[in-house]
Design a protein around this motif. Structure first.
Motif, PDB file in Angstrom:
ATOM      1  N   TYR A 300      12.297 -37.340  56.202  1.00 59.38           N
ATOM      2  CA  TYR A 300      12.852 -37.183  54.904  1.00 59.38           C
ATOM      3  C   TYR A 300      14.460 -36.484  55.270  1.00 59.38           C
ATOM      4  N   GLN A 301      14.461 -35.713  56.318  1.00 61.08           N
ATOM      5  CA  GLN A 301      15.717 -34.861  56.565  1.00 61.08           C
ATOM      6  C   GLN A 301      16.696 -36.045  56.831  1.00 61.08           C
ATOM      7  N   GLY A 302      16.255 -36.913  57.848  1.00 60.07           N
ATOM      8  CA  GLY A 302      17.090 -38.137  58.344  1.00 60.07           C
ATOM      9  C   GLY A 302      17.713 -39.048  57.515  1.00 60.07           C
ATOM     10  N   ILE A 303      16.988 -39.548  56.320  1.00 60.86           N
ATOM     11  CA  ILE A 303      17.167 -40.471  55.378  1.00 60.86           C
ATOM     12  C   ILE A 303      18.189 -39.716  54.197  1.00 60.86           C
ATOM     13  N   ALA A 304      17.641 -38.376  54.136  1.00 58.79           N
ATOM     14  CA  ALA A 304      18.559 -37.693  53.077  1.00 58.79           C
ATOM     15  C   ALA A 304      19.917 -37.485  53.569  1.00 58.79           C
ATOM     16  N   VAL A 305      20.190 -37.200  54.858  1.00 61.35           N
ATOM     17  CA  VAL A 305      21.617 -36.949  55.365  1.00 61.35           C
ATOM     18  C   VAL A 305      22.241 -38.361  55.352  1.00 61.35           C
ATOM     19  N   VAL A 306      21.719 -39.207  55.707  1.00 61.42           N
ATOM     20  CA  VAL A 306      22.228 -40.673  55.706  1.00 61.42           C
ATOM     21  C   VAL A 306      22.614 -40.928  54.193  1.00 61.42           C
ATOM     22  N   PHE A 307      21.896 -40.697  53.309  1.00 57.50           N
ATOM     23  CA  PHE A 307      22.081 -40.930  51.749  1.00 57.50           C
ATOM     24  C   PHE A 307      23.235 -40.105  51.458  1.00 57.50           C
ATOM     25  N   ILE A 308      23.102 -38.613  51.697  1.00 57.55           N
ATOM     26  CA  ILE A 308      24.251 -37.922  51.059  1.00 57.55           C
ATOM     27  C   ILE A 308      25.586 -38.291  51.480  1.00 57.55           C
ATOM     28  N   ALA A 309      25.535 -38.487  52.874  1.00 52.92           N
ATOM     29  CA  ALA A 309      26.802 -38.543  53.717  1.00 52.92           C
ATOM     30  C   ALA A 309      27.462 -40.084  53.334  1.00 52.92           C
ATOM     31  N   GLN A 310      26.431 -41.022  52.895  1.00 50.70           N
ATOM     32  CA  GLN A 310      27.099 -42.209  52.342  1.00 50.70           C
ATOM     33  C   GLN A 310      27.648 -42.095  50.914  1.00 50.70           C
ATOM     34  N   PHE A 311      26.994 -41.332  50.115  1.00 53.01           N
ATOM     35  CA  PHE A 311      26.899 -41.011  48.770  1.00 53.01           C
ATOM     36  C   PHE A 311      28.560 -40.188  48.551  1.00 53.01           C
ATOM     37  N   PHE A 312      28.891 -39.394  49.416  1.00 53.80           N
ATOM     38  CA  PHE A 312      30.011 -38.711  49.408  1.00 53.80           C
ATOM     39  C   PHE A 312      31.072 -39.294  50.277  1.00 53.80           C
ATOM     40  N   ASN A 313      30.891 -40.414  50.988  1.00 56.93           N
ATOM     41  CA  ASN A 313      31.914 -41.204  51.787  1.00 56.93           C
ATOM     42  C   ASN A 313      32.340 -40.482  52.666  1.00 56.93           C
ATOM     43  N   VAL A 314      31.391 -39.869  53.506  1.00 60.78           N
ATOM     44  CA  VAL A 314      31.445 -39.231  55.085  1.00 60.78           C
ATOM     45  C   VAL A 314      30.820 -39.985  55.840  1.00 60.78           C
ATOM     46  N   ASP A 315      31.623 -40.415  56.821  1.00 59.23           N
ATOM     47  CA  ASP A 315      31.131 -40.783  58.115  1.00 59.23           C
ATOM     48  C   ASP A 315      30.595 -39.961  58.956  1.00 59.23           C
ATOM     49  N   LEU A 316      29.414 -40.308  59.671  1.00 59.52           N
ATOM     50  CA  LEU A 316      28.631 -39.396  60.525  1.00 59.52           C
ATOM     51  C   LEU A 316      29.063 -39.626  62.012  1.00 59.52           C
ATOM     52  N   THR A 317      29.644 -38.967  62.782  1.00 60.46           N
ATOM     53  CA  THR A 317      29.877 -39.161  64.190  1.00 60.46           C
ATOM     54  C   THR A 317      28.579 -39.039  64.964  1.00 60.46           C
ATOM     55  N   PHE A 318      28.751 -39.430  66.180  1.00 53.51           N
ATOM     56  CA  PHE A 318      27.662 -39.646  67.332  1.00 53.51           C
ATOM     57  C   PHE A 318      27.126 -37.793  67.317  1.00 53.51           C
ATOM     58  N   ALA A 319      28.268 -36.954  67.383  1.00 53.97           N
ATOM     59  CA  ALA A 319      27.802 -35.514  67.466  1.00 53.97           C
ATOM     60  C   ALA A 319      27.154 -35.181  66.214  1.00 53.97           C
ATOM     61  N   ASN A 320      27.561 -35.511  65.084  1.00 51.85           N
ATOM     62  CA  ASN A 320      26.826 -35.138  63.709  1.00 51.85           C
ATOM     63  C   ASN A 320      25.243 -35.957  63.957  1.00 51.85           C
ATOM     64  N   ILE A 321      25.026 -36.732  64.414  1.00 55.53           N
ATOM     65  CA  ILE A 321      23.660 -37.406  64.362  1.00 55.53           C
ATOM     66  C   ILE A 321      22.935 -36.771  65.360  1.00 55.53           C
ATOM     67  N   VAL A 322      23.500 -36.433  66.574  1.00 55.20           N
ATOM     68  CA  VAL A 322      22.641 -35.450  67.385  1.00 55.20           C
ATOM     69  C   VAL A 322      22.379 -33.770  66.529  1.00 55.20           C
ATOM     70  N   THR A 323      23.274 -33.342  66.081  1.00 55.57           N
ATOM     71  CA  THR A 323      23.133 -32.311  65.359  1.00 55.57           C
ATOM     72  C   THR A 323      21.953 -32.390  64.283  1.00 55.57           C
ATOM     73  N   VAL A 324      21.886 -33.473  63.477  1.00 57.05           N
ATOM     74  CA  VAL A 324      20.951 -33.667  62.529  1.00 57.05           C
ATOM     75  C   VAL A 324      19.553 -33.879  63.454  1.00 57.05           C
TER      76      VAL A 324
END
Length: 399
Positions: A300-324
């Motif tokens: 749920y955390q992984g999907i919700a983070v992707v959803f919210i990032a896309q919704f707010f037009n924020v590009d997730l970096t590789f460092a962001n993904i590692v942190t998630v």
């Protein structure tokens, strides 16, 4: 409102936010302080809640010998499957893209102003130089490191450290009580967060929710039918069909109640009677799993983070993904046993990658539906761990 359940209350707040936001438009921003207050209350409990609950979870192992034997195997398995869970959640999230397709520009000042550290710096920054500074500044990753260090050390010291263990036990209970009170205001908080968003941007902001449910359902199915099936076949030496049939009653009960704790007695009975797990292993692995193993929540955390990032037009970096990935694994322990744990965990993960907390309002109304999927996966993940640990312990005894 007291005669309605929490789910009904949240849905009422959600519907009112949509209706009144659509009717009054930008003028509904007058209720935004309600949402801001709720977010501040959530932030208020995060630090002591994570510290106390995580230390308590580790010290529940009781002694170092058990930690190194059954405990070591169990925790290693939990971490591995939780890692797989959040990776599956992220992959499915990016594949389905539940937050894309909206022609809406949302404010992302916080994400833009914050300099994102590199991957190596992110990993190094987990270790605090001053733990008291970590607590005062609310650095969640460092607080989790401190809690793990304290929990292991308290367990290693033993009886002399019992007063400290009792302190964290009491602190955890106090924080659970405070959290329970705060979560009673969730419907008002959700209304205060969502109504201004609908008023400013219209009803179309709600369209991605069906795709979020679909993404969580698909990811949970993959975790169950692939990750757990391979684990019980290779490390547990058990047919996946036998495993699924044996634990199905507990899985169905967990799905309907959305409570790992309420399902625990059924899980223990199913594991012992249907899966051949000994009482020694089941009485240790399953209660521990119901406390610290949240594979469904990690999905749920992984999907919700992707959803919210896309919704707010924020590009997730590789460092962001590692942190998630790291945060989803760690907060699955730190937020264990908390009423409304899904929203609390999501708050901490969003904070770690500087995503707007307002995104929580978009998934809050369907949180109960998502909770049914993730709780069922949590319970079945605990059972798969019991099967694997039992087989490894049998091999150890026969060697």
């Amino acid at each position: 409102m007291k005669k309605f359940g929490m789910l009904t209350q949240i849905l009422i707040g959600f519907v009112l936010a949509i209706v009144l936001g659509a009717i009054f438009g930008p003028k509904i921003a007058v209720v935004q302080p309600l949402g801001d207050l709720f977010l501040r209350l959530i932030k208020f409990i995060v630090v002591p809640l994570v510290l106390a609950s995580l230390v308590t979870g580790i010290t529940s192992l009781n002694n170092v010998n058990k930690l190194l034997s059954i405990g070591g195997k169990t925790i290693a398995y939990f971490m591995a499957t939780t890692f797989m869970a959040v990776v599956i959640g992220l992959v499915v999230g990016f594949a389905i893209s539940p937050g894309k397709g909206l022609d809406i520009e949302m404010p992302t000042q916080n994400a833009e102003k914050t300099e994102i550290p590199g991957t190596i710096d992110t990993i190094l920054n987990i270790v605090p130089v001053n733990p008291f500074e970590s607590l005062s500044t609310g650095n969640i990753l460092q607080i989790i490191f401190v809690a793990i260090a304290f929990g292991i050390a308290i367990t290693a010291v033993g009886e002399k450290a019992k007063p400290l263990a009792n302190f964290f036990d009491a602190l955890a209970l106090v924080m659970y009580k405070i959290t329970g009170v705060i979560m009673k205001f969730a419907p008002i908080g959700i209304f205060g967060i969502l109504a201004p968003i609908v008023g400013n941007y219209g009803l179309e902001v709600l369209m991605p929710l069906l795709k979020v449910i679909l993404a969580v359902a698909i990811a949970c199915s993959i975790q169950l039918l692939v990750t757990y099936s391979i684990a019980v076949r290779t490390m547990g030496k058990m047919s996946p069909i036998t495993f699924l049939k044996g634990i199905a009653p507990a899985g169905v009960f967990a799905f309907t109640t959305a409570s790992s704790s309420a399902t625990l007695p059924i899980s223990i009975r199913n594991a012992e009677e249907n899966l051949g797990v000994s009482k020694e292993v089941s009485s240790f692995v399953l209660p521990l799993g119901s406390t610290i193993n949240m594979d469904g929540s990690a999905i749920y955390q992984g999907i919700a983070v992707v959803f919210i990032a896309q919704f707010f037009n924020v590009d997730l970096t590789f460092a962001n993904i590692v942190t998630v990935v790291l945060m989803s694994i760690l907060v699955s322990i730190g937020a264990a046993g908390v009423p409304g744990a899904g929203l609390i965990m999501l708050t901490m993960v969003l904070q770690s990658v500087n995503l707007p907390l307002e995104g929580i309002a978009l998934v809050a109304a369907i949180d109960r539906i998502l909770d049914m999927f993730r709780t069922s996966v949590n319970v079945m993940g605990d059972a798969s761990a019991a099967v694997v640990v039992q087989n490894l312990e049998n091999k150890k005894k026969s060697a």
